[in-house]
Design a protein around this motif. Structure first.
Motif, PDB file in Angstrom:
ATOM      1  N   GLU A  16       0.829  -1.207   0.000  1.00  0.00           N
ATOM      2  CA  GLU A  16       0.000   0.000   0.000  1.00  0.00           C
ATOM      3  C   GLU A  16       0.866   1.261   0.000  1.00  0.00           C
ATOM      4  O   GLU A  16       0.417   2.337  -0.375  1.00  0.00           O
ATOM      5  CB  GLU A  16      -0.913   0.006   1.230  1.00  0.00           C
ATOM      6  N   ASN A  63      -0.781  -8.253  -0.860  1.00  0.00           N
ATOM      7  CA  ASN A  63      -0.724  -6.856  -0.457  1.00  0.00           C
ATOM      8  C   ASN A  63       0.248  -6.632   0.694  1.00  0.00           C
ATOM      9  O   ASN A  63       1.087  -5.742   0.643  1.00  0.00           O
ATOM     10  CB  ASN A  63      -2.123  -6.366  -0.071  1.00  0.00           C
ATOM     11  N   ILE A 120       0.350  -2.169  -5.650  1.00  0.00           N
ATOM     12  CA  ILE A 120      -0.958  -2.782  -5.468  1.00  0.00           C
ATOM     13  C   ILE A 120      -2.005  -2.066  -6.321  1.00  0.00           C
ATOM     14  O   ILE A 120      -2.944  -2.693  -6.835  1.00  0.00           O
ATOM     15  CB  ILE A 120      -1.363  -2.783  -3.975  1.00  0.00           C
ATOM     16  N   ARG A 179      -4.385  -3.967  -8.934  1.00  0.00           N
ATOM     17  CA  ARG A 179      -5.837  -3.861  -8.754  1.00  0.00           C
ATOM     18  C   ARG A 179      -6.523  -3.420 -10.037  1.00  0.00           C
ATOM     19  O   ARG A 179      -7.659  -3.803 -10.318  1.00  0.00           O
ATOM     20  CB  ARG A 179      -6.147  -2.876  -7.626  1.00  0.00           C
ATOM     21  N   THR A 236      -9.532  -8.746  -6.131  1.00  0.00           N
ATOM     22  CA  THR A 236      -8.319  -8.269  -5.469  1.00  0.00           C
ATOM     23  C   THR A 236      -7.891  -9.159  -4.306  1.00  0.00           C
ATOM     24  O   THR A 236      -6.797  -8.983  -3.777  1.00  0.00           O
ATOM     25  CB  THR A 236      -8.533  -6.835  -4.959  1.00  0.00           C
TER      26      THR A 236
END
Length: 630
Positions: A208, A228, A213, A217, A223
């Motif tokens: 993140e 992640n 990511i 996505r 997802t």
């Protein structure tokens, strides 16, 4: 301490290189330039092994993994070396670690599938995988017939000092540096000194914090299949040692090796965790000594004598977080294996050999929370080998029979032993059949309570067919296993959690196509237990600029596992989803120097090969691989 010992040994190796190269004189120079076996030719042949192979057809001997193929993998350890071998399945716990394993025919049972050239098996158990063996500790491998392989670790014939260096760097502060120095000590004696260092930081990661990511996505509707966040376990490993070989061709062979390992790792604990990416992790420190030696005598005709001995001492110290394994009273502190084999054969004519062989193993284990135990294994056997011709077909038969005994403090186990193999070869086609009846010795460790060692009798049989013609090749295989207990399989993996159940039936299909600078290969293992399909395929393209010695190779590889039976680990059942693992490797090969770049898990999929260990998602690694002669 680990880094200091690594630095000292690396410095010592460099000093040895400088001293021996400067001290090397003309005693090994070629005295007859027309003789193929002269030393100048041997030097050139050794260098040629590490040049880029100009392959125009498919491999004629897919069962041999020579020095060139080992070098070309740019791999630091065994499972990565055999990643694209048609009969091998790689099981990575982490990106690179001694935990990682290679499974021939995908067998999760602890079969003695790997052995050194002495015939003594290389055992895997618990948290000790096949990747204790590095690229600097082996020269080549022979596989087959069936799920068996021999690892050749002793240096071959060399006439000038040599150095093999592999360095790899990447995510999680990765630092891998494997170094081997080889030189002739005399006309018939050669020696290796090797140092293998591997390090990854134990750290949490979260995509993140970057655009990774978000990019994935945008490509995926679901997802939940994307990686992640998670944790990369600590790896701090250093193994160093030396190998010596003295050979009189067709007469006598003497060999010896010694290695010391200082290894620190983190391992996942099967205790209910807050989430599947926030498991509890234990620490394991291992200190390993391994000494092996042997001799083969061929000049006392008609007798052939062989002797091999090894002692392996593994001191393991577990640091387990409070409240996670309250009843783990049998954490092994020390395990000492002392084993040996003696063989006396008689040559019968030109093509037959018969004789007797005896192998013995003494194993002692000391525990922190239980009485020590001591066990013995003995196997006396007769063997017979015969080479013969059936018209134009070259044929070879090997067979042995005897009895296996295992004695513990409480029990005595006895099992008949039979092993046979029959091979036929005609031009570019080979077919083999094999059968084995044996007993596996099981030593459970790191369990919830103490479980005594025991023996598990089993049968293993199958056949292989390899056909090739110019640009095409195909390997077909079948294996049938009967009698393996479920606990025998699970107890050979960390905390009784194998990746999947040992299958009874396995079918192998492995085609290959080679055309000019393009090659395409695949392998499919179809079994009667989940995952029913384990597929691996790769496509490679080589570009060679005109009038240069440089080769540029790109390889795209895919690994796929179908759905597995549900596995509960740490309170979660997310470890058995299908695996889609797409990798890319780019390499520049100039003379005997390779520069490589690896991209793993391009699709950034969240998958697990082993319960408790998720792939860290898309990762990037790079490095160099270099063979140097004086």
């Amino acid at each position: 301490m680990l880094e200091n010992s690594y630095f000292r040994l690396s410095l010592l190796t460099v000093l040895l290189l400088n001293i021996t190269i400067s001290a090397h004189n003309g005693t090994n120079q070629c005295t007859d330039s027309t003789a193929h076996t002269c030393q100048a030719d041997i030097e050139n042949d050794r260098r040629d092994v590490f040049l880029f192979p100009l392959e125009k057809t498919v491999d004629q001997d897919i069962f041999s993994v020579g020095s060139n193929r080992v070098f070309k993998t740019d791999a630091p350890s065994l499972s990565e070396i055999l990643t694209h071998h048609p009969a091998a399945v790689s099981i990575p716990f982490t990106l690179s670690s001694s935990f990682n394993r290679t499974l021939l025919y995908g067998n999760t049972a602890p079969f003695p599938s790997l052995a050194t050239e002495s015939g003594l098996p290389l055992r895997t158990w618990g948290l000790n995988g096949t990747d204790m063996i590095s690229n600097t500790q082996l020269t080549h491998l022979k596989t087959g017939p069936g799920p068996f392989a021999t690892v050749f670790r002793q240096p071959g014939q060399i006439v000038v000092p040599e150095v093999l260096a592999l360095w790899e760097n990447g995510v999680f502060d990765e630092n891998i540096f494997n170094l081997r120095f080889s030189r002739p000590l005399s006309r018939h004696m050669t020696a290796n000194v090797f140092s293998d260092y591997r390090s990854f930081s134990g750290t949490r990661f979260n995509h993140e914090r970057n655009d990774v990511i978000d990019f994935y996505r945008s490509l995926s509707a679901d997802t939940t299949v994307l990686m992640n966040s998670g944790y990369n376990p600590l790896v701090k490993e250093h193994v160093a040692g030396t190998q010596v070989r003295y050979s009189l061709p067709s007469e006598r062979l003497y060999y010896a090796s010694i290695a010391y390992g200082d290894l620190r790792n983190e391992f996942a604990i099967d205790s209910t965790a807050p989430s599947s990416d926030r498991l509890f992790w234990g620490k394991l420190n291992r200190y390993i000594y391994d000494i092996e030696g042997g001799l083969n005598i061929y000049d006392l005709k008609p007798f052939i004598i062989g002797f091999a001995a090894r002692t392996n001492r593994n001191s393991s110290y577990y640091n387990i977080p409070d409240g996670t394994m309250q009843n783990a009273t049998t954490n092994t502190i020390k395990r000492v294996d002392t084993e040996g084999s003696f063989e006396l054969g008689v040559a019968i004519g030109q093509n037959d050999t018969a004789g007797v062989r005896h192998t013995k193993l003494r194993r002692s284990r000391e525990f922190s929370g239980h009485d020590d135990d001591l066990s013995y294994e003995n196997r006396p056997e007769f063997f017979y080998n015969r080479a013969f011709m059936l018209g134009p077909v070259e044929s070879y038969f090997t067979g042995s029979a005897g009895n296996s005994f295992m004695s513990t403090d409480e029990d005595l186990f006895s099992s008949p032993y039979i092993s046979t193999a029959l091979n036929f070869g005609f031009r570019e086609q080979t077919i083999s059949v094999f059968f084995k009846r044996d007993a596996l010795s099981v030593y459970p460790e790191l369990q919830e309570g103490y479980i005594s060692p025991y023996a598990n009798q089993y049968n293993q049989t199958g056949t292989e067919l390899y056909v090739s013609h110019k640009n095409l090749g195909m390997l077909l295989g079948y294996q049938y296993v009967y009698g393996i207990d479920i606990f025998t399989v699970s107890s050979s993996w960390p905390q009784n959690r194998a990746p999947y159940t040992q299958p009874n039936h396995v079918f192998l299909i492995a085609p290959k196509l080679h055309f000019d600078n393009f090659s395409l290969s695949a392998r499919a293992l179809v079994s009667d237990t989940k995952p029913n399909l384990k597929f691996s395929g790769k496509a490679s393209y080589v570009f060679n600029p005109r009038a240069t010695s440089a080769f540029f190779e790109s390889t795209l590889a895919l690994d796929y596992w179908s759905q597995r039976d549900p596995i509960i680990f740490a309170g979660f059942d997310t470890w058995s989803d299908p695996i889609y693992n797409l990798n890319l490797t780019l390499c520049a090969h100039i003379s005997t120097f390779r520069l490589f770049y690896k991209v793993d898990n391009i699709l950034n999929r969240k998958h697990s090969w082993v319960p408790g260990y998720f792939s860290p998602g898309v990762t990037f690694r790079w490095g160099l691989n270099w063979f140097i002669q004086r």
